[in-house]
Design a protein around this motif. Structure first.
Motif, mmCIF file in Angstrom:
data_model
loop_
_atom_site.group_PDB
_atom_site.id
_atom_site.type_symbol
_atom_site.label_atom_id
_atom_site.label_comp_id
_atom_site.label_asym_id
_atom_site.label_seq_id
_atom_site.Cartn_x
_atom_site.Cartn_y
_atom_site.Cartn_z
ATOM 1 N N PHE A 134 80.761 55.840 -24.940
ATOM 2 C CA PHE A 134 80.333 57.067 -25.035
ATOM 3 C C PHE A 134 79.899 57.667 -27.100
ATOM 4 C CE2 PHE A 134 83.295 55.871 -21.693
ATOM 5 C CZ PHE A 134 82.028 57.435 -21.011
ATOM 6 N N GLY A 135 80.571 56.359 -27.770
ATOM 7 C CA GLY A 135 80.255 57.276 -29.986
ATOM 8 C C GLY A 135 79.136 57.042 -29.881
ATOM 9 N N PHE A 136 77.872 55.986 -28.893
ATOM 10 C CA PHE A 136 76.806 55.251 -29.775
ATOM 11 C C PHE A 136 76.127 56.983 -28.244
ATOM 12 C CE2 PHE A 136 72.767 54.184 -27.729
ATOM 13 C CZ PHE A 136 71.817 54.433 -30.501
ATOM 14 N N LEU A 137 76.195 57.161 -27.157
ATOM 15 C CA LEU A 137 75.479 57.575 -26.074
ATOM 16 C C LEU A 137 75.692 59.765 -26.472
ATOM 17 C CD1 LEU A 137 75.726 56.182 -23.344
ATOM 18 C CD2 LEU A 137 73.489 55.705 -25.054
ATOM 19 N N GLN A 163 72.536 46.488 -28.875
ATOM 20 C CA GLN A 163 72.117 46.475 -27.311
ATOM 21 C C GLN A 163 71.876 47.069 -26.321
ATOM 22 O OE1 GLN A 163 74.042 42.354 -25.520
ATOM 23 N NE2 GLN A 163 75.164 42.911 -26.616
ATOM 24 N N ILE A 164 72.980 48.606 -26.346
ATOM 25 C CA ILE A 164 72.913 49.538 -25.693
ATOM 26 C C ILE A 164 71.476 50.204 -26.147
ATOM 27 C CG2 ILE A 164 73.946 51.758 -25.175
ATOM 28 C CD1 ILE A 164 76.238 50.970 -24.930
ATOM 29 N N GLY A 236 68.864 63.290 -38.528
ATOM 30 C CA GLY A 236 68.951 62.961 -38.014
ATOM 31 C C GLY A 236 70.857 62.950 -37.563
ATOM 32 N N ARG A 237 71.104 61.687 -36.571
ATOM 33 C CA ARG A 237 71.825 62.104 -35.899
ATOM 34 C C ARG A 237 73.011 60.650 -35.939
ATOM 35 N NH1 ARG A 237 67.557 62.029 -33.659
ATOM 36 N NH2 ARG A 237 68.756 61.012 -31.359
ATOM 37 N N VAL A 238 74.261 60.612 -37.192
ATOM 38 C CA VAL A 238 75.393 59.895 -37.233
ATOM 39 C C VAL A 238 76.648 60.007 -37.140
ATOM 40 C CG1 VAL A 238 76.659 59.210 -39.481
ATOM 41 C CG2 VAL A 238 74.339 60.306 -39.734
ATOM 42 N N SER A 239 76.423 59.207 -36.582
ATOM 43 C CA SER A 239 78.208 58.417 -35.157
ATOM 44 C C SER A 239 79.258 58.003 -35.914
ATOM 45 C CB SER A 239 78.255 57.536 -34.239
ATOM 46 O OG SER A 239 79.081 57.543 -33.873
ATOM 47 N N ILE A 240 80.176 58.522 -36.804
ATOM 48 C CA ILE A 240 81.127 57.770 -37.570
ATOM 49 C C ILE A 240 82.370 57.104 -36.934
ATOM 50 C CG2 ILE A 240 83.486 57.914 -39.412
ATOM 51 C CD1 ILE A 240 79.824 58.553 -40.233
ATOM 52 N N CYS A 241 82.240 56.157 -36.487
ATOM 53 C CA CYS A 241 83.021 55.202 -35.645
ATOM 54 C C CYS A 241 84.565 54.181 -36.357
ATOM 55 C CB CYS A 241 82.810 53.888 -34.749
ATOM 56 S SG CYS A 241 83.346 53.317 -33.800
#
Length: 330
Positions: A134-137, A163-164, A236-241
């Motif tokens: 979910f955090g990536f997609l 991998q996703i 760009g899109r950045v996901s801070i996990c």
């Protein structure tokens, strides 16, 4: 009465976490059950970096460390949980637990595992897998042909993000902290891989993707993040996990503030906690299981045998000791 072994917090963390921060104690757990109650014995436990931060607010000295486990019901007066049933529960670092109220004690729904190892319900099919999914997609919204950067790429979450991304038709650049991990990432299909400890980070990022990155999934934070943002493409899109590079710091680092890069490149930067998508976890679990069976997702677990090794496994997270998910098994 049943004897339960419990790892408690000996002292509040101060700087780098140490195995000496924990005490192993025994507690008596009543096996006198009322209607609806049941007793569980843990089979697998997880250690995750968030425990280093969660502890600050939620756990006091001499209290049990938090965390999920996969457990087997060994005594029951609950018709929905007969003896032999398997549960996923946020019971912490303990071997035996009496479940009185499932909601209050955070007994979760087990994914459909079928022939898959139960331990995956704490990794690829559990919180780390759903974090990657979910955090990536949802946040990075990758498109075919995008270039994706993943740091901490050999960890429990990072390797799955990569991998996703490949499944979605992206070019994937990953980094890890030693050569064995880098080799594994190449085996997983990462297009470009580098050991971030042996390179100039900015030069390595430029070499791997001269035109820049559409998506960045950040597990590390601090200086890495500031440097990577300079290499993002427009919009760009950045996901801070995660921010694992800072979890052991006594004071927040004073680095370069990246806001001009965010502004100039008009980046979308969003942090998240995976719990926001908990009502949809079944969706992610179904896809992950299918991808595993199709060979599109490969997993690796660093397994520590024996409950007594939980502190060692936890400390190892911050030393880069694990490849893939760190699991402790009974």
């Amino acid at each position: 009465m049943v004897k339960s072994k419990v790892w408690t917090l000996k002292r509040k963390f101060d700087g780098k976490v140490q195995t000496s921060d924990f005490d192993l104690v025994e507690e008596e757990v009543s096996d006198d059950l009322k209607d609806g109650e049941y007793l569980i014995e843990a089979l697998h436990w997880t250690v995750d970096p968030y425990m280093r931060t969660r502890e600050v607010g939620n756990v006091e000295r001499n209290q049990c460390m938090p965390g999920e486990q996969i457990a087997k019901v060994i005594a029951s007066k609950n018709s929905s949980r007969p003896v032999g049933s398997i549960v996923r529960v946020f019971a912490g670092w303990r071997t035996h637990t009496k479940i009185i109220n499932e909601q209050e004690q955070r007994v979760g729904r087990m994914p459909e595992m079928n022939d898959l190892p139960l331990s995956l319900a704490l990794g690829t099919m559990g919180m780390p897998g759903m974090t990657a999914y979910f955090g990536f997609l949802e946040l990075c919204q990758p498109k075919k042909g995008d270039t994706v950067l993943v740091n901490g790429a050999a960890g429990a979450v990072g390797n799955l993000v990569g991998q996703i991304a490949k499944i979605k038709g992206c070019k994937v650049v990953g980094c890890a902290g030693n050569e064995d991990k880098c080799k594994w990432l190449k085996e997983l299909g990462f297009d470009e891989v580098f050991n971030y400890k042996k390179v100039d980070l900015s030069e390595a990022l430029k070499t791997a993707a001269p035109d820049g990155y559409d998506c960045f999934f950040d597990n590390i934070g601090a200086d890495f993040t500031s440097t990577a943002l300079k290499h993002m493409k427009l919009f760009g899109r950045v996901s801070i996990c995660g921010q694992i590079s800072m979890y052991n710091d006594k004071e927040p680092p004073r680095g370069v503030y990246p806001f001009m890069d965010i502004l100039a490149k008009q980046l979308k930067v969003e942090g998240f906690l995976v719990s926001r998508w908990y009502p949809r976890w079944a969706e992610g679990e179904k896809d992950m299981a299918q991808w595993i069976r199709e060979g599109k997702i490969k997993y690796k677990e660093t397994i520590y045998k024996g409950f007594e090794n939980m502190p060692t496994a936890f400390v190892g997270l911050f030393d880069g000791a694990n490849t893939g998910k760190a699991i402790i098994s009974s």
